[in-house]
Design an enzyme around this catalytic site. Structure first.
Site, PDB file in Angstrom:
ATOM      1  CG  ASP A 187      -8.746   6.555  -1.120  1.00 21.88           C
ATOM      2  OD1 ASP A 187      -9.897   7.045  -1.090  1.00 21.88           O
ATOM      3  OD2 ASP A 187      -7.802   7.001  -0.462  1.00 21.88           O
ATOM      4  CG  HIS A 227      -6.770   9.144   4.377  1.00 20.80           C
ATOM      5  ND1 HIS A 227      -5.505   8.903   3.864  1.00 20.80           N
ATOM      6  CD2 HIS A 227      -6.651   9.080   5.725  1.00 20.80           C
ATOM      7  CE1 HIS A 227      -4.662   8.716   4.869  1.00 20.80           C
ATOM      8  NE2 HIS A 227      -5.326   8.800   5.999  1.00 20.80           N
ATOM      9  CD  GLU A 240      -3.564   8.803  -0.905  1.00 22.27           C
ATOM     10  OE1 GLU A 240      -2.577   9.535  -0.900  1.00 22.27           O
ATOM     11  OE2 GLU A 240      -4.034   8.303   0.118  1.00 22.27           O
ATOM     12  CG  ASN A 241      -3.629   4.531  -1.177  1.00 18.63           C
ATOM     13  OD1 ASN A 241      -4.680   4.878  -0.648  1.00 18.63           O
ATOM     14  ND2 ASN A 241      -2.460   4.869  -0.692  1.00 18.63           N
ATOM     15  CG  HIS A 298      -6.968  12.235   1.089  1.00 20.62           C
ATOM     16  ND1 HIS A 298      -7.407  11.207   0.289  1.00 20.62           N
ATOM     17  CD2 HIS A 298      -5.815  11.812   1.643  1.00 20.62           C
ATOM     18  CE1 HIS A 298      -6.536  10.217   0.330  1.00 20.62           C
ATOM     19  NE2 HIS A 298      -5.567  10.555   1.162  1.00 20.62           N
ATOM     20  CG  HIS A 327      -8.469   2.838   1.934  1.00 17.10           C
ATOM     21  ND1 HIS A 327      -7.378   2.051   1.582  1.00 17.10           N
ATOM     22  CD2 HIS A 327      -8.143   4.102   1.560  1.00 17.10           C
ATOM     23  CE1 HIS A 327      -6.448   2.817   1.031  1.00 17.10           C
ATOM     24  NE2 HIS A 327      -6.895   4.065   1.021  1.00 17.10           N
ATOM     25  CG  HIS A 356       0.312   7.744   0.702  1.00 15.88           C
ATOM     26  ND1 HIS A 356       1.431   7.539   1.478  1.00 15.88           N
ATOM     27  CD2 HIS A 356      -0.740   7.249   1.406  1.00 15.88           C
ATOM     28  CE1 HIS A 356       1.073   6.938   2.609  1.00 15.88           C
ATOM     29  NE2 HIS A 356      -0.236   6.768   2.592  1.00 15.88           N
TER      30      HIS A 356
END
Length: 270
Positions: free
Chosen positions: A8, A179, A39-40, A154, A181, A68
């Site tokens: 991520d 997801h 996604e982040n 995820h 991290h 997200h």
């Protein structure tokens, strides 16, 4: 085949680390295929089309999303125009885009990439990820229709990620978690030849709370009250991911290693 999955990407620090280092990594490690979870990447929540293009231009073959996926509203349209962006298979049936695809790797080889969202401790009632992944892998046999298959799982729970790894063993080349991290130390090759790591970690500033500036998360933990929004930490980022080598004939993994480059974490690489 030599493949790299980057975990991520969080905020500007993560974006800059990926775009600065990925082109040279592709060259130095002679990578055949690269997947980036983005996604982040845009302000810590979701991904814009412009930031997705940065990763693709830097050498990513595919960019995966997550829960997200559509926090940045322009992704609702962008994903329909860019097939190299993958959202979760088991997202809402009316969601734009797709949750899997077959992509060309170096030398004309084909790689399946699919993503699924877990359900344990997640906020929304997504469809069953196991049946969604099962159908996709059945339609794209490893070592047959595709030379390799990557599943990005995820989710919150390590148990659910491990369950997906064993569920896909012998059918996927790599099952990698995203997801949460935080990179896990369990990179391994399962008995059926599937490489697995519970979480690849994030590409972001680890002097943080999972990529976010520490002040607001700590305030909420200590006082139970929020004062502002979470914002990504902007110190030097660590690039984290999973490296895997596979047999083109069978699609089985022959080598797997955790990747950590730069930033605050102890370096690790193939």
């Amino acid at each position: 085949m030599k493949m790299l999955y980057l975990g991520d990407v969080v905020g500007r620090a993560g974006r800059e680390a990926v775009t600065a280092r990925l082109p040279k990594l592709r060259e130095d490690w002679r990578l055949d295929f690269v997947v980036v979870n983005g996604e982040n990447a845009s302000h810590g929540m979701g991904l814009t089309g412009a930031h997705a293009k940065l990763f693709l231009d830097a050498g990513a073959d595919v960019v995966t999303l997550g829960d997200h996926a559509f926090d940045q509203k322009d992704m609702l349209r962008f994903i329909e125009t860019e097939p190299r962006i993958i959202r979760p298979l088991n997202y809402a049936k009316t969601a734009p885009g797709r949750g899997q695809g077959v992509f060309a790797a170096r030398g004309g080889r084909k790689v399946l990439v699919a993503q699924a969202l877990g359900r344990v401790f997640m906020n929304r009632a997504f469809d069953d990820p196991f049946s969604a992944v099962d159908a996709t892998l059945r339609a794209h046999p490893r070592g047959g229709m595709v030379q390799a298959a990557i599943v990005d799982i995820h989710c919150e729970a390590t148990s659910e990620k491990m369950g997906m790894g064993h569920f896909c063993d012998g059918r996927a080349s790599l099952v990698v978690g995203s997801h949460t991290h935080v990179p896990t130390a369990d990179a391994q090759i399962l008995p059926g030849g599937t490489a697995f790591q519970s979480d690849a970690g994030m590409c972001g500033d680890y002097n943080s709370v999972i990529g976010m500036d520490r002040a607001e998360p700590l305030r909420r933990f200590v006082t139970g009250m929020g004062k502002g929004r979470f914002v990504p930490a902007e110190g030097e980022a660590t690039l984290c991911g999973t490296y895997v080598e596979t047999n083109d004939r069978t699609g089985a993994a022959t080598r797997v290693a955790a990747v950590r480059l730069g930033g605050r974490l102890a370096e690790a690489h193939p």
